[in-house]
Design a protein around this motif. Structure first.
Motif, short mmCIF file in Angstrom:
data_model
loop_
_atom_site.label_atom_id
_atom_site.label_comp_id
_atom_site.label_asym_id
_atom_site.label_seq_id
_atom_site.Cartn_x
_atom_site.Cartn_y
_atom_site.Cartn_z
N ILE A 147 25.63 -5.03 -55.40
CA ILE A 147 25.73 -4.04 -54.33
C ILE A 147 24.44 -4.14 -53.52
O ILE A 147 23.35 -3.93 -54.04
CB ILE A 147 25.86 -2.61 -54.89
N GLY A 148 24.59 -4.52 -52.23
CA GLY A 148 23.37 -4.69 -51.44
C GLY A 148 23.59 -4.66 -49.96
O GLY A 148 24.72 -4.65 -49.48
N SER A 149 22.47 -4.64 -49.26
CA SER A 149 22.51 -4.53 -47.80
C SER A 149 23.08 -5.78 -47.14
O SER A 149 23.40 -5.76 -45.96
CB SER A 149 21.11 -4.24 -47.27
N GLU A 150 23.19 -6.87 -47.90
CA GLU A 150 23.82 -8.06 -47.34
C GLU A 150 25.32 -7.83 -47.13
O GLU A 150 25.92 -8.38 -46.24
CB GLU A 150 23.60 -9.25 -48.27
N ASP A 151 25.90 -6.94 -47.96
CA ASP A 151 27.32 -6.63 -47.85
C ASP A 151 27.58 -5.74 -46.64
O ASP A 151 28.55 -5.92 -45.92
CB ASP A 151 27.83 -5.92 -49.11
N GLU A 152 26.72 -4.76 -46.47
CA GLU A 152 26.88 -3.80 -45.39
C GLU A 152 25.52 -3.62 -44.73
O GLU A 152 24.62 -3.00 -45.29
CB GLU A 152 27.37 -2.46 -45.94
N ALA A 153 25.34 -4.16 -43.53
CA ALA A 153 24.04 -4.19 -42.87
C ALA A 153 23.48 -2.80 -42.59
O ALA A 153 22.28 -2.65 -42.44
CB ALA A 153 24.14 -4.98 -41.57
N ASP A 154 24.32 -1.80 -42.52
CA ASP A 154 23.81 -0.46 -42.22
C ASP A 154 23.55 0.37 -43.48
O ASP A 154 23.40 1.59 -43.41
CB ASP A 154 24.76 0.26 -41.26
N TYR A 155 23.47 -0.26 -44.66
CA TYR A 155 23.16 0.41 -45.92
C TYR A 155 21.89 -0.18 -46.52
O TYR A 155 21.55 -1.33 -46.26
CB TYR A 155 24.30 0.26 -46.93
N TYR A 156 21.21 0.60 -47.32
CA TYR A 156 20.01 0.14 -48.01
C TYR A 156 19.83 0.95 -49.31
O TYR A 156 20.44 2.01 -49.48
CB TYR A 156 18.76 0.27 -47.13
N TRP A 157 18.99 0.43 -50.21
CA TRP A 157 18.66 1.14 -51.44
C TRP A 157 17.42 1.99 -51.20
O TRP A 157 16.32 1.47 -50.99
CB TRP A 157 18.38 0.16 -52.59
N ASN A 158 17.60 3.29 -51.22
CA ASN A 158 16.47 4.22 -51.12
C ASN A 158 15.98 4.50 -52.54
O ASN A 158 16.78 4.82 -53.42
CB ASN A 158 16.90 5.52 -50.44
N ILE A 159 14.68 4.38 -52.75
CA ILE A 159 14.12 4.57 -54.10
C ILE A 159 13.27 5.82 -54.11
O ILE A 159 12.41 6.02 -53.25
CB ILE A 159 13.24 3.38 -54.51
N THR B 296 16.41 -9.76 -53.83
CA THR B 296 15.20 -9.20 -53.24
C THR B 296 15.02 -9.71 -51.83
O THR B 296 15.59 -10.71 -51.42
CB THR B 296 13.95 -9.57 -54.08
N GLY B 297 14.20 -9.00 -51.08
CA GLY B 297 13.89 -9.39 -49.72
C GLY B 297 12.43 -9.15 -49.42
O GLY B 297 11.68 -8.65 -50.26
N PHE B 298 12.02 -9.53 -48.21
CA PHE B 298 10.65 -9.33 -47.75
C PHE B 298 9.65 -9.96 -48.72
O PHE B 298 8.72 -9.31 -49.19
CB PHE B 298 10.35 -7.84 -47.54
N GLY B 299 9.88 -11.23 -49.03
CA GLY B 299 8.97 -11.96 -49.91
C GLY B 299 9.11 -11.62 -51.38
O GLY B 299 8.24 -11.89 -52.18
N GLY B 300 10.22 -10.99 -51.76
CA GLY B 300 10.46 -10.66 -53.16
C GLY B 300 9.91 -9.32 -53.59
O GLY B 300 10.01 -8.94 -54.74
N ASP B 301 9.31 -8.57 -52.65
CA ASP B 301 8.69 -7.29 -52.99
C ASP B 301 9.66 -6.10 -52.96
O ASP B 301 9.37 -5.06 -53.53
CB ASP B 301 7.53 -6.99 -52.04
N PHE B 302 10.77 -6.25 -52.28
CA PHE B 302 11.71 -5.14 -52.12
C PHE B 302 13.08 -5.50 -52.67
O PHE B 302 13.55 -6.62 -52.53
CB PHE B 302 11.84 -4.76 -50.63
N ILE B 303 13.72 -4.53 -53.28
CA ILE B 303 15.06 -4.72 -53.82
C ILE B 303 16.07 -4.41 -52.73
O ILE B 303 16.08 -3.30 -52.19
CB ILE B 303 15.28 -3.79 -55.05
N VAL B 304 16.90 -5.40 -52.41
CA VAL B 304 17.93 -5.18 -51.40
C VAL B 304 19.32 -5.20 -52.00
O VAL B 304 20.28 -4.77 -51.36
CB VAL B 304 17.82 -6.20 -50.23
N GLY B 305 19.46 -5.69 -53.24
CA GLY B 305 20.75 -5.70 -53.92
C GLY B 305 20.59 -5.49 -55.41
O GLY B 305 19.65 -6.02 -56.02
N ILE B 306 21.48 -4.68 -55.97
CA ILE B 306 21.47 -4.42 -57.41
C ILE B 306 22.88 -4.63 -57.94
O ILE B 306 23.82 -3.97 -57.48
CB ILE B 306 21.00 -2.98 -57.75
N ASP B 307 23.02 -5.53 -58.90
CA ASP B 307 24.32 -5.82 -59.52
C ASP B 307 25.42 -6.04 -58.49
O ASP B 307 26.53 -5.52 -58.60
CB ASP B 307 24.71 -4.71 -60.51
#
Length: 138
Positions: free
Chosen positions: A96-108, A83-94
């Motif tokens: 796979i996350g934006s830490e791996d590729e800075a130009d990707y994100y999880w759109n919900i 999670t990011g932004f104080g734990g309110d947003f999901i940035v990685g799932i299993d």
């Protein structure tokens, strides 16, 4: 006098035994006529689909939750999250996350509409269709 006391004791014993029997019968009738209420858990369900760039399906399943639970609660219970932004947003799932590729994100999106709040702020409803799409920032 002795016979009188024995008769009185016997009479009292019969009266007390009779009263006790009536009380037990009344309690049994009350217990038998009361409806038996079973506690049922209020489990609801939602489908959660993970894709990459809208096409590649990573996973898709249905999950149970209780009334009032947030999307974050259900995701945290069923996936390995970052999670990011104080734990309110999901940035990685299993993994796979934006830490791996800075130009990707999880759109919900929920029920076909983009989620405008973090997963911890969205309270799930019965039969919500949740879609996480790992996509490139444009």
């Amino acid at each position: 006098m002795k016979n009188y006391l024995l008769s009185l004791a016997a009479a009292l014993t019969l009266v007390l035994a009779g009263c006790a029997g009536e009380t037990n019968e009344a309690n049994q009738n009350t217990n038998n006529s009361a409806p038996v209420e079973e506690q049922q858990e209020n489990n609801l369900s939602t489908s959660i689909k993970l894709t990459k760039e809208g096409e590649e399906v990573i996973s898709e399943d249905t999950f149970e939750f209780e009334e009032g639970e947030s999307l974050m609660d259900v995701m945290d219970r069923n996936f390995d999250l970052t999670t990011g932004f104080g734990g309110d947003f999901i940035v990685g799932i299993d993994g796979i996350g934006s830490e791996d590729e800075a130009d990707y994100y999880w759109n919900i999106s929920v029920n076909g509409e983009s989620l405008m709040v973090g997963a911890s702020d969205y309270t799930l409803e019965e039969n919500d269709e949740v879609h996480f799409d790992y996509q490139k920032v444009e």
